[in-house]
Write an enzyme that holds these catalytic residues in place. Structure first.
Site, PDB file in Angstrom:
ATOM      1  N   ASP A   1      51.744  48.941  49.567  1.00 58.20           N
ATOM      2  CA  ASP A   1      52.842  48.558  50.458  1.00 58.20           C
ATOM      3  C   ASP A   1      53.609  49.804  50.872  1.00 58.20           C
ATOM      4  O   ASP A   1      53.208  50.927  50.592  1.00 58.20           O
ATOM      5  CB  ASP A   1      53.764  47.563  49.745  1.00 58.20           C
ATOM      6  CG  ASP A   1      54.405  48.174  48.509  1.00 58.20           C
ATOM      7  OD1 ASP A   1      55.619  48.341  48.520  1.00 58.20           O
ATOM      8  OD2 ASP A   1      53.676  48.489  47.546  1.00 58.20           O
TER       9      ASP A   1
ATOM     10  N   GLU B   1      44.419  47.190  43.614  1.00 60.46           N
ATOM     11  CA  GLU B   1      45.388  48.015  44.330  1.00 60.46           C
ATOM     12  C   GLU B   1      45.242  49.479  43.920  1.00 60.46           C
ATOM     13  O   GLU B   1      44.648  49.798  42.896  1.00 60.46           O
ATOM     14  CB  GLU B   1      46.814  47.533  44.042  1.00 60.46           C
ATOM     15  CG  GLU B   1      47.836  48.132  44.995  1.00 60.46           C
ATOM     16  CD  GLU B   1      49.168  47.405  44.947  1.00 60.46           C
ATOM     17  OE1 GLU B   1      49.910  47.496  45.933  1.00 60.46           O
ATOM     18  OE2 GLU B   1      49.460  46.750  43.936  1.00 60.46           O
TER      19      GLU B   1
ATOM     20  N   HIS C   1      43.313  47.692  47.782  1.00 61.91           N
ATOM     21  CA  HIS C   1      44.381  47.082  48.565  1.00 61.91           C
ATOM     22  C   HIS C   1      45.332  48.149  49.093  1.00 61.91           C
ATOM     23  O   HIS C   1      45.966  48.870  48.329  1.00 61.91           O
ATOM     24  CB  HIS C   1      45.147  46.089  47.695  1.00 61.91           C
ATOM     25  CG  HIS C   1      46.297  45.444  48.396  1.00 61.91           C
ATOM     26  ND1 HIS C   1      46.161  44.307  49.141  1.00 61.91           N
ATOM     27  CD2 HIS C   1      47.591  45.798  48.499  1.00 61.91           C
ATOM     28  CE1 HIS C   1      47.330  43.973  49.644  1.00 61.91           C
ATOM     29  NE2 HIS C   1      48.218  44.881  49.274  1.00 61.91           N
TER      30      HIS C   1
ATOM     31  N   ASP D   1      36.187  44.095  44.335  1.00 62.21           N
ATOM     32  CA  ASP D   1      36.490  45.186  45.275  1.00 62.21           C
ATOM     33  C   ASP D   1      36.730  44.593  46.651  1.00 62.21           C
ATOM     34  O   ASP D   1      35.909  44.703  47.555  1.00 62.21           O
ATOM     35  CB  ASP D   1      35.343  46.195  45.299  1.00 62.21           C
ATOM     36  CG  ASP D   1      35.663  47.400  46.177  1.00 62.21           C
ATOM     37  OD1 ASP D   1      36.857  47.679  46.379  1.00 62.21           O
ATOM     38  OD2 ASP D   1      34.711  48.052  46.666  1.00 62.21           O
TER      39      ASP D   1
END
Length: 864
Positions: free
Chosen positions: A356, A739, A682, A730
């Site tokens: 993020d 992540e 991610h 994955d």
């Protein structure tokens, strides 16, 4: 411990276009084209009406920015450029009936005028838009057939099929045909592709290091194995060792030990039970040298507030993120959450935490600590300081005469300093816990395109102590390179520690997890211990030493099975107290405790048929388990630096095998390393799986790894009931298992650097000298020290030099019986007695000064 920083990746708002009237996505209002009522089903099992588009477009709908029509028997829609999220443009059909427990097959034919990955969702058409299926078909100009199966979790008559096609930087055209959703499909069974049953380190093994592999087999008695070189010639053979059922995988396994093979080569394979491993190499120190650079260079592409240059990071260029260029609202003038404060701060810079765009002081703290610790180890152990010198990493600060790893650490430290509450405000000296978006953003999303408002979250004691610890550590490390910055760090550390003492229980709430991870922690006694330790090591002051000794953590067994991490930082303090020279009264006991802790982790590794140093109580793997494996290896490596015992060095090399493919999934968890390496971690920036125009994560990026809690929907659907090692996929959407984060890569960097320093393993070269260093005079910032050097080798040393590095702010001004040259903290002494026979000694006097802080003896000397 849960890595709360990954919570951002809970599902973004889904189905924002499910209504046929008005659509709300982000802050924009998008019109939805109203359509007529649905026709009757042609087949009771078929849920899609007019999936061949022979009857026109009814009952399909689309968002107003993606007008569609039937062209040559296919539904084609023009998708605009410049949308942010996949759901900003959608083609869909409502009125889907689903029955709990029934298995369905979604099939369709699709093409795109540009290569693009879209989302094909089956979900509720109303809040909370729960997904039953979310697939990621990669479309090309050639029409392709796609098929996916799923089992519905709930009954509904308000389902929806939605093709989410937004988020592209360029305009393109989508065409669909033969869309079908039918019940009665065979229940989907996820079977991971684990490749050959012989599991090895897919990169390879040190020539003189341990070499072990794991064989998955039903056999209960020993099996023959053969090692072949690239030409297919058998170069070693033996018998496997049956190990029974491994509790972390549920597999019956054997182990193979071929450590006796010590010939460097490429393309070797290991065969047993009719299976042959993927190829690997023997003699891989260069690979660890490369991994050291790759894992540390990862931080440049994670930087916030700076343009990432293709000339430095080819394929990863992007505009500066969060600098206030529309639509981005920036980090240069950020308000607090409502009711938190009445000021705004410039909190630009730092590293994006994970997948993020949030920036968190507590996770930044453990990360920057480990980067600086990677550098500090060059002063404390038999390490190669030149490998981390100016010019060693892929960053823009080359040529400033500062080691690159410190330049990178400074980028985060300066952000953390900016998070400190100003002196004139309430809670002055405390540190804001985090800064991130008001609401979750989807992926992919370039940081510069993030439209969300940013906000400061309340200060916390944990964040304040993270700054105190890392700023104190940074002060002693930056002193030789930038005295002003070192002084700034030390002042901030003192202020933060005092503020934390005055406010010892301001905790970040677990509920503060919208738009960013909560990173909640209601026990900060470990952070107090860590911060006091770093302040004591940098200043030598009694008050901080007393705080260290008084802490219950100082004599506690810190080496728990679950490892240390961002939420449990006492071990960081213990490791530094054990390795950084100081006047700590019980330092010998502290050093022994690290060696004892490492022995426990070695026992765990030896008990595991996969060589894992991580065995959590209860057997379930936690979020970021790969990081926990590595942090336990940090302890083992530190024990080697303290004791020199080869078992610890070999333990680190053997423990790394698990991360590089010797595991139940036959998966290397490090991008770019190994034949079967993770590549879809991610991330909003490295999102090739969703958008082929974007890159995969950079080489040297560590995936979080198996997580028994499988919190994300993708993992929950695929991995229900998984044995711990199998709780990984994955997939870019699996934020709970896959992540990437700054604190996982910092541990990888530390361990990779340690292994790179070990050459090809085997016995360490015997030192050619012993050095006795003592202070003759030490008062008022001045000192005289003497170093007595004795030749312990069997040969005469000619034109030799004494080399060491100070760990404080010491500066040598004059040498007697030699000539001293000091560069930053590193000292090289050329003795007047240039020839030293075996057993012969000479003494050199060093006259110097100390700017501030203690004056401990150097930790490591070399002659030659």
């Amino acid at each position: 411990m849960r890595h709360s920083g990954s919570a951002p990746n809970s599902l973004p708002p889904q189905g924002v276009s499910v209504q046929r009237s008005l659509l709300f996505a982000s802050a924009a209002v998008i019109l939805v084209v109203p359509l007529t009522a649905s026709a009757a089903y042609a087949d009771p099992a078929e849920q899609i009406v007019n999936g061949t588009f022979d009857s026109g477009t009814d009952p399909w709908w689309w968002t107003g920015n993606a007008p569609a029509s039937v062209v040559n028997g296919r539904l084609c829609a023009t998708i605009p450029a410049g949308t942010t999220n996949p759901w900003d443009a959608i083609i869909g059909q409502n009125g889907i009936n689903l029955q709990a427990g029934e298995s369905y097959r979604l099939a369709f034919e699709a093409s795109a005028t540009v290569p693009v990955t879209v989302r094909a969702n089956v979900q509720l058409a109303d809040p909370p838009y729960t997904q039953e299926l979310s697939a990621l078909p990669a479309l090309t100009a050639q029409p392709q057939e796609f098929s996916y199966t799923f089992t519905a979790a709930a009954d509904t008559t308000a389902g929806q099929v939605a093709f989410q096609v937004g988020g592209s930087a360029t305009a393109w055209t989508l065409c669909l045909d033969n869309v079908s959703l039918q019940g009665g499909a065979p229940p989907p069974v996820y079977v991971p592709d684990t490749g050959p049953r012989v599991r090895v380190n897919q990169v390879g093994y040190l020539t003189n290091g341990p070499k072990q592999a794991t064989v998955v087999t039903e056999a209960t008695t020993a099996l023959p194995w053969q090692l072949r070189n690239a030409a297919g010639t058998v170069v070693a053979s033996g018998a496997t060792t049956p190990r029974g059922v491994d509790p972390t995988s549920g597999q019956n396994v054997h182990t193979v030990d071929f450590s006796g093979y010590r010939t460097a080569g490429t393309g070797l394979t290991l065969s047993a039970d009719g299976e042959t491993s993927v190829p690997f190499d023997v003699g891989v120190n260069a690979a660890y040298e490369k991994l050291r650079v790759d894992a540390l260079s990862f931080y440049y592409t994670q930087r916030s507030g700076i343009e990432i240059l293709d000339s430095i990071a080819p394929g990863y260029a992007r505009k500066a993120g969060h600098v206030g260029v529309a639509p981005n609202q920036g980090d240069t003038d950020v308000p607090c959450q409502p009711g938190v404060c009445d000021y705004r701060l410039d909190v630009r810079g730092g590293w994006y935490d994970a997948g993020d765009h949030g920036k968190y002081v507590v996770n930044g703290g453990i990360s920057v600590y480990q980067l600086m610790s990677t550098f500090e180890r060059t002063k404390l152990a038999a390490s190669r300081a030149d490998k981390l010198a100016d010019g060693s990493l892929r960053i823009p600060e080359h040529g400033n005469k500062v080691p690159d790893v410190l330049d990178e650490a400074r980028w985060e430290l300066e952000f953390m300093l900016r998070m400190q509450v100003p002196a004139s405000k309430p809670l002055a000296g405390m540190v804001h816990h985090k800064v991130h978006d008001q609401a979750w953003t989807g992926l992919p999303l370039d940081p510069a395109a993030d439209p969300q408002p940013r906000e400061l979250h309340p200060p916390s004691t944990a964040a304040t102590l993270n700054l105190a610890a890392t700023a104190a550590q940074g002060a002693r490390l930056f002193q030789p390179y930038d005295k002003a910055f070192a002084a700034k760090l030390l002042a901030a550390a003192r202020t933060a520690y005092a503020a934390a003492v005055a406010n010892p229980a301001i905790y970040a709430p677990a509920s503060d997890g919208i738009g960013g991870g909560a990173y909640d922690d209601t026990d900060v006694t470990d952070e107090f211990y860590w911060a006091a330790a770093e302040l004591y090591l940098s200043t030598g002051e009694k008050a901080y030493r007393d705080a260290v000794v008084a802490s219950p953590w100082h004599t506690a067994d810190l080496f728990r099975p679950e490892a240390f991490d961002w939420k449990f930082t006492a071990t960081a303090g213990r490791l530094d107290l054990a390795t950084v020279p100081s006047g700590l009264p019980d330092r010998d006991r502290v050093r022994k405790s690290v060696v004892d802790g490492a022995q426990k982790y070695l026992a765990t590794l030896q008990a595991s048929p996969y060589g894992i140093t991580y065995a959590p109580i209860g057997g379930k793997f936690d979020w970021g388990s790969n990081n926990l494996v590595l942090n336990n290896l940090v302890v083992v490596a530190t024990a080697y630096d303290i004791s020199g015992a080869a078992q610890f060095r070999d333990g680190v090399a053997g423990g790394m095998d698990y991360l590089l493919g010797r595991n139940a999934l036959n998966q290397s968890y490090i991008t770019g390393y190994g034949e079967r390496a993770s590549k879809n971690q991610h991330s909003r920036m490295y999102a090739h799986q969703l958008n082929p125009a974007l890159p995969n994560p950079p080489s040297g990026s560590l995936a979080g790894g198996p997580n028994s809690s499988i919190q994300d929907p993708v993992a929950a659907k695929l991995l229900a009931g998984c044995a711990p090692q199998f709780c990984y996929v994955d997939d870019i959407e699996s934020w709970s298992t896959n992540e990437i984060t700054i604190n996982w890569n910092s541990t990888l960097s530390w361990v990779a650097s340690f292994l790179a320093d070990q050459g090809e393993g085997g016995p360490a070269p015997a030192p050619v000298c012993s050095v006795s260093y003592s202070k003759v005079f030490d008062f008022g910032g001045a000192f005289i020290a003497q170093a007595t050097i004795r030749n312990t080798s069997g040969r005469t040393l000619n034109d030799w030099k004494l080399r060491f590095a100070y760990t404080g702010t010491q500066k040598v001004d004059l040498a007697v019986n030699g000539t001293a040259r000091q560069t930053a903290a590193s000292v090289e002494v050329t003795p007047w007695q240039s020839r030293l026979r075996p057993g012969e000694s000479t003494t050199i006097l060093l006259v110097g000064r100390v700017d501030w802080g203690p004056n401990p003896a150097p930790a490591h000397f070399s002659c030659g």
